[in-house]
Write a protein that holds these residues in place. Sequence first.
Motif, PDB file in Angstrom:
ATOM      1  N   ALA A  30      12.758 -28.371  12.043  1.00 56.34           N
ATOM      2  CA  ALA A  30      13.432 -29.568  11.904  1.00 56.34           C
ATOM      3  C   ALA A  30      12.541 -30.691  10.903  1.00 56.34           C
ATOM      4  CB  ALA A  30      13.667 -30.566  13.322  1.00 56.34           C
ATOM      5  N   ASN A  59      22.742 -21.225   6.111  1.00 52.77           N
ATOM      6  CA  ASN A  59      22.164 -21.607   7.265  1.00 52.77           C
ATOM      7  C   ASN A  59      20.709 -21.177   7.213  1.00 52.77           C
ATOM      8  OD1 ASN A  59      24.545 -23.034   8.388  1.00 52.77           O
ATOM      9  ND2 ASN A  59      25.230 -21.294   9.447  1.00 52.77           N
ATOM     10  N   TYR A 117      24.233 -10.773  14.619  1.00 47.94           N
ATOM     11  CA  TYR A 117      24.519 -11.564  15.983  1.00 47.94           C
ATOM     12  C   TYR A 117      25.172 -10.667  16.975  1.00 47.94           C
ATOM     13  CZ  TYR A 117      25.381 -15.383  12.607  1.00 47.94           C
ATOM     14  OH  TYR A 117      24.954 -16.637  11.836  1.00 47.94           O
ATOM     15  N   LEU A 162      18.328 -23.653   9.816  1.00 47.46           N
ATOM     16  CA  LEU A 162      19.193 -23.559  10.964  1.00 47.46           C
ATOM     17  C   LEU A 162      19.487 -22.496  11.852  1.00 47.46           C
ATOM     18  CD1 LEU A 162      22.088 -25.834   9.173  1.00 47.46           C
ATOM     19  CD2 LEU A 162      20.163 -26.784  10.909  1.00 47.46           C
ATOM     20  N   ASP A 163      18.960 -21.354  11.208  1.00 48.09           N
ATOM     21  CA  ASP A 163      19.144 -19.937  11.886  1.00 48.09           C
ATOM     22  C   ASP A 163      18.116 -19.034  11.164  1.00 48.09           C
ATOM     23  OD1 ASP A 163      20.475 -18.214  13.466  1.00 48.09           O
ATOM     24  OD2 ASP A 163      22.367 -18.100  12.151  1.00 48.09           O
ATOM     25  N   ARG A 172      11.966 -24.639  16.654  1.00 48.74           N
ATOM     26  CA  ARG A 172      12.892 -25.737  16.598  1.00 48.74           C
ATOM     27  C   ARG A 172      12.295 -27.017  16.090  1.00 48.74           C
ATOM     28  NH1 ARG A 172      17.580 -26.681  18.931  1.00 48.74           N
ATOM     29  NH2 ARG A 172      18.052 -28.896  19.878  1.00 48.74           N
TER      30      ARG A 172
END
Lengths: 243, 415
Positions: A80, A51, A13, A56-57, A76
């Motif tokens: 999903a 995640n 990050y 999600l990541d 994205r």
Amino acid sequence: MSLIQAQALEKTYRAGDVDVHAVRGVDFTIEAASFAAFVGPSGSGKSTVLNMIGCLDHPTGGMLKVLDTDVSLLNRETGAAFRGNNIGFIFQDFNLVPVLTAYENVEYPLIMVQDWPAADRAKRVKELLEAVGMSDQADKRPDQLSGGQKQRVAVARALVARSKLVLADEPTANLDHDTAYRIIELLKGMRDEYGTTFIFSTHDPKIMGEAEVTFTLEDGRMQTLNGGSRPPDTRIGSEASHG
Amino acid sequence: MVKILNLAARNLLRYRRRTGLTAFLIVIGMVAVLVFVAVTGSFKSMMIGQITDSFLGQVQVHRRGFVASVESLPLNMNMPAQLAERVHKALETAPGVVAHAPRIKFGAMFSNFTETTSVRVNGIDPATEALVSPLLAKRQNSGTVGPTLLAPGEILVPDLVARGLKVKAGDTVVLVATNRDGSVNGKTFTIRGTLDSATGPGGRDGYIHLDDARTLLRLDQPEVTEYAIRIGGSEDAEAVAERLASIFSDTKNKEGQPILEVHPWQKLSPFSNIASMIDLLAISIKIMLVAIVLVSVMNVMIMAVYERIREIGTILAIGTPPGRILWLFLNEGLLLGIAGTVAGVLISIGSILLIAAIGPTFTFGQQRGLVMSPDLPWMDMASVSAMVILIAVLASLQPAWKASKMDPITALRHV
């Protein structure tokens, strides 16, 4: 066949001007129908790994395949859709939709994520509520349920869309001792009945003890691989009451 | 779709007070707009009806230049007999024209043999004038009210002039007018009755028979100053005037210029400016309504998104497509707009019917005792409702977009 494969998995990050290496070159595989746990202290990277497995990541390095899909290629929308079709989630705070009843919370993924016909939907929701022992509470809203009951509803919601994989982030952290064991027993039962793979992020010794595979992370690195040994001091009798 | 609407409705009811307050603001705005539009629309159409139906007509045809010099009522701007006949024939077959009446307009001195004042006079054909100005007879407040407006030798006197010179129905008076050649001629008339004043130029004119006007002015030929026109109920005065102008555009003078000009009532009466101001006010109040809806709905939706960040994170995590989350929040705005609109329309209908039932009276200019009788503005109800609902959805767009674009991890960590 491995359900999940990770090689040299990395996640870095950017926090202000500093690069934070949350996960540093982690390798692991998880077989289908496993009951696995990522454990470690806060900040060790276990939630980050979860995640990434949950799409999600995105990894910043290495390779991560979930159900033969390279998750770094998902955007994205496709991420999903992949989650909706394959992955269920159980959260520490249950995260039920407050305006919906228990029945409607379980039904939610079949309406908003997948488009199930009404008759099939009703049958499936009833089946899951029955399986988690919440049939008689189906019409209640989350604020009318106890913590254990909420988590049972959350388990039903995670499994209702026939998810192959369920990711549970500290699922017992907000539950009392007895209820936590009930939930773990319930999850194991679900695994046995539906063949679903459960992966936990936890520092709850009860889950560590029940997990068949334990991955210990520290400072983003894999420390040990535990084949599922269960510390005897973390077990509890089966007479615990319903949560 | 139904399930999403159902979920959106429940989400709105989660914050009953806030939702109720926002819907209430929309209702207040809707009622203000619709009642204003109904009342001012009623006032406007009543005044326009008074003006066009009691003296002006809805459209007029003159010789070019007459309207510009109308204050002096020049006799040399009359249509010669041949031209007047051509116009008469054209109007008989012109589309949208229901009736037309010839008039001769001139200025004269009005005398009761002891006192004299100036007066504007219309020479009219009573039969056709009654068709073009059906409310003219209703302005008569004294004297003989019969099947015809007046007979040769009779005069309808404006009330102000009658009171000023202390004359009444049945009295003999004299009109003295300057003829086109500069000579002066006089003629005695019997007052048939007096007329209430009406708003606008021509609202305080006297009326005599067309034949008397020609005699008084010593017109050898049947000249006409103007044709006043009544149009069909569904016709627009400006559109009819345009059509007639096109029909008369072939009638040109030696210089190749059109001889005739056609004016709708809007170009002849200053009340059209008041009507335009009323329309402008209605637009302004509609803009205020848009602002109320936009700000209140956007505010409530921003709050809704902010308070449900973790919930949004959850439903994103379990695989809800971002488009459905966008749609969910848009539906919340839509339902809020619909709820406010339905309540607003119902309360507006009740308020307008109540005003119509009470029938408050008011005074405008010289006109007293005008009764307010607003009609339900169905078209405005439809357009304002559509506008409010659209604005409510648009106001939800930004918060809905933000919700759909949320990062699920960040949202799940939100405290």
